[in-house]
Write a protein that holds these residues in place. Structure first.
Motif, short mmCIF file in Angstrom:
data_model
loop_
_atom_site.label_atom_id
_atom_site.label_comp_id
_atom_site.label_asym_id
_atom_site.label_seq_id
_atom_site.Cartn_x
_atom_site.Cartn_y
_atom_site.Cartn_z
N PHE A 202 6.34 -13.49 -0.82
CA PHE A 202 5.60 -13.20 0.24
C PHE A 202 5.20 -11.75 0.63
O PHE A 202 4.06 -11.17 0.71
N VAL A 203 6.41 -11.23 1.15
CA VAL A 203 6.35 -10.01 1.61
C VAL A 203 5.76 -8.56 0.63
O VAL A 203 4.95 -7.93 0.75
N PRO A 204 6.45 -8.77 -0.78
CA PRO A 204 6.01 -7.66 -1.80
C PRO A 204 4.35 -8.01 -1.89
O PRO A 204 3.49 -7.16 -2.22
N VAL A 205 3.89 -9.38 -2.03
CA VAL A 205 2.46 -9.44 -2.53
C VAL A 205 1.65 -9.08 -1.26
O VAL A 205 0.57 -8.43 -1.53
N MET A 206 2.08 -9.12 -0.14
CA MET A 206 1.25 -8.92 0.98
C MET A 206 1.22 -7.34 1.50
O MET A 206 0.16 -6.89 1.75
N VAL A 207 2.56 -6.80 1.07
CA VAL A 207 2.27 -5.38 1.17
C VAL A 207 1.43 -4.62 0.05
O VAL A 207 0.68 -3.67 0.44
N LEU A 208 1.32 -5.26 -1.05
CA LEU A 208 0.30 -4.66 -2.50
C LEU A 208 -1.06 -5.17 -1.89
O LEU A 208 -1.98 -4.10 -1.81
N TRP A 209 -1.27 -6.60 -1.34
CA TRP A 209 -2.41 -6.68 -0.99
C TRP A 209 -3.02 -5.77 0.10
O TRP A 209 -4.29 -5.31 0.01
N VAL A 234 -8.44 -3.49 -8.57
CA VAL A 234 -8.06 -4.62 -9.38
C VAL A 234 -6.86 -5.26 -9.15
O VAL A 234 -6.73 -6.57 -9.14
N VAL A 235 -5.76 -4.62 -8.57
CA VAL A 235 -4.65 -5.30 -8.25
C VAL A 235 -4.94 -6.17 -7.12
O VAL A 235 -4.35 -7.54 -7.15
N ALA A 236 -5.60 -5.64 -6.07
CA ALA A 236 -5.96 -6.51 -4.88
C ALA A 236 -6.72 -7.94 -5.35
O ALA A 236 -6.47 -8.84 -4.73
N ALA A 237 -7.87 -7.60 -6.37
CA ALA A 237 -8.44 -8.61 -6.93
C ALA A 237 -7.56 -9.75 -7.60
O ALA A 237 -8.09 -10.97 -7.50
N LEU A 238 -6.44 -9.40 -8.14
CA LEU A 238 -5.71 -10.31 -8.79
C LEU A 238 -4.75 -11.09 -8.16
O LEU A 238 -4.43 -12.30 -8.06
N LEU A 239 -4.48 -10.44 -6.59
CA LEU A 239 -3.40 -10.84 -5.88
C LEU A 239 -4.45 -12.17 -4.83
O LEU A 239 -3.70 -12.87 -4.30
N ALA A 240 -5.62 -11.63 -4.70
CA ALA A 240 -6.30 -12.74 -3.51
C ALA A 240 -6.21 -13.97 -3.87
O ALA A 240 -6.11 -14.76 -3.12
N PRO A 241 -6.43 -14.32 -5.38
CA PRO A 241 -6.41 -16.03 -5.76
C PRO A 241 -5.18 -16.49 -5.50
O PRO A 241 -4.92 -17.42 -5.00
N LEU A 242 -4.18 -15.82 -5.64
CA LEU A 242 -2.79 -16.11 -5.56
C LEU A 242 -2.37 -16.53 -4.04
O LEU A 242 -1.88 -17.54 -3.55
#
Length: 430
Positions: A202-209, A234-242
């Motif tokens: 959760f934390v690394p994904v939300m930091v990137l998002w 592009v990174v944000a677009a890939l993380l959003a669906p997750l």
């Protein structure tokens, strides 16, 4: 060049608005926390949940406004031309001017967090604060500062900072009223952390998002090869669906909360692992009820704090739900008599399907059972003024009170043997 960069950075740390951001951020978080201390002291999850909300919803707009004010400094001083004449790149100038504000914002946040966690620690049980949530919350003001700085550079208006603060609050606050899983994309989403912890990623994904759109904004403004801004997007677009597909599964049950802490004496009083300090107050509140059930056949041998009484064995009864700031304040039960009464109510509660009770509310046998249950509850744990029907319930209570100890224990034993029965004929009469 390195020595010159450090000198510039130290100078920026000491002058202008930057040093004032730390106390402003700390007070912005601490003052509301103090006003709601009864609701979070004693629970790591409640404490960090409120810290997260205040840091993002209130501290975020403050950080954005500070960054915006810093970004508009050259326009206010009319020194834009002088800045452009410096041999450093636009990106380097941006970092040197915005980073000090971000650093002080993080310092103010961490000072507030340290003080709040220290105030909660004396009243907490097992478990501990989530380091990941602290990191995530500290990261958000950094993103807000850099976003505000770029806005301040582009938007040449003296009132840009307060307007940006208001707009940031609305952008972060409005999605929290939504029930869609899209709300989890909002960095200011209010998380329920009382008995939950974030999953490992959760934390690394939300930091990137959270950081990816800000990085794209900075690259688009300060880097010559602006097409590179596409990469973080592009990174944000890939993380959003997750994030959206995970929804509530971004958090899991705290394993510490699932464990029970029990007294050694029988009957045992058991609370969740995070509520260990409540064990003694709960036992004291139930002392009278336990004493009145002493020697009664079928009396519970265990009282357990749970939200699902249907999973309990026959010799176990349910304890009331506790809510900090309401029923519990700093590990003290606000109303011990009410706590005991609710426990007695759970002990006599009959989980009957609607097909049994529907349409028979006025049936004499059903009324008798209901009034008998109420009389037993009131005898086990008197609380406030009598809520019994004077025509029948009070009569039952008087009969129960007038019994001798041996006779009453025998009758209560027969009564408790039918406490899960929905057949009025099975319940012994008073």
């Amino acid at each position: 060049m390195g020595h010159l960069t450090r000198a510039v950075f130290r100078a920026e740390l000491r002058r202008g608005i930057a040093p004032w951001v730390a106390p402003a951020m700390a007070l912005t978080i601490v003052v509301p926390m103090i006003s709601k201390a009864a609701q979070w002291q004693g629970s790591w999850g409640e404490t960090q949940g409120l810290l997260h909300s205040l840091t993002t919803l209130i501290g975020g707009p403050l950080a954005a406004a500070a960054g915006c004010w810093q970004g508009g400094r050259d326009h206010r001083r009319r020194t834009v031309g002088l800045s452009l004449s410096v041999p450093r790149s636009r990106a380097a100038q941006l970092v040197m001017a915005a980073l000090p504000v971000a650093v002080w914002a993080v310092v103010g946040h961490l000072v507030a967090v340290a003080g709040v966690l220290a105030a909660s620690w004396p009243y907490t049980g097992a478990g501990g604060p989530s380091v990941g949530m602290i990191v995530l919350d500290a990261w958000f003001p950094v993103c807000a500062v850099f976003t505000g700085f770029v806005v301040g550079r582009v938007w040449r208006w003296r009132l840009a900072a307060p307007v940006l603060a208001a707009a940031t609050y609305l952008v972060l606050g409005i999605p929290s009223y939504s029930s869609s899983d899209l709300r989890f994309l909002n960095p200011a989403e209010q998380y329920y952390l009382a008995d939950q912890v974030p999953v490992a990623w959760f934390v690394p994904v939300m930091v990137l998002w959270t950081g990816a759109p800000v990085l794209a904004l900075v690259i688009g403004y300060a880097v010559r090869r602006r097409f590179l801004a596409v990469v973080p997007l592009v990174v944000a677009a890939l993380l959003a669906p997750l994030i959206v597909s995970s929804g509530e599964d971004l958090f899991r049950e705290d394993p510490v909360a699932e464990k029970l802490i029990c007294t050694e004496a029988v009957p045992q009083v058991c609370v969740g692992g995070l509520d260990g300090p409540l064990l003694s107050p709960a036992s004291d509140a139930l002392a009278g009820l336990v004493s009145r059930l002493e020697g009664v056949p079928g009396a519970p041998v265990r009282y357990v704090q749970t939200s699902d009484s249907r999973r309990l064995p026959p010799d176990t009864s349910r304890l009331p739900y506790t809510s900090r700031g309401w029923t519990v304040v700093r590990d003290r039960i606000a109303d011990p008599a009410g706590y005991a009464w609710e426990t007695a109510h759970f002990l006599t509660e009959r989980d009957c399907p609607e097909s049994v009770t529907e349409g028979v509310e006025e049936d004499p046998a059903t009324v008798r059972v209901r009034e008998t249950d109420d009389a037993v509850v009131h005898w086990l744990a008197p609380w406030g003024s009598s809520r019994l029907d004077p025509a029948q319930g009070a009569v039952y209570l008087n009969r129960l009170t007038a019994m001798g100890d041996t006779e009453r224990r025998a009758w209560l034993g027969r009564y408790l043997a039918t406490r899960t029965s929905c057949d009025p004929k099975a319940v012994p009469a008073l």
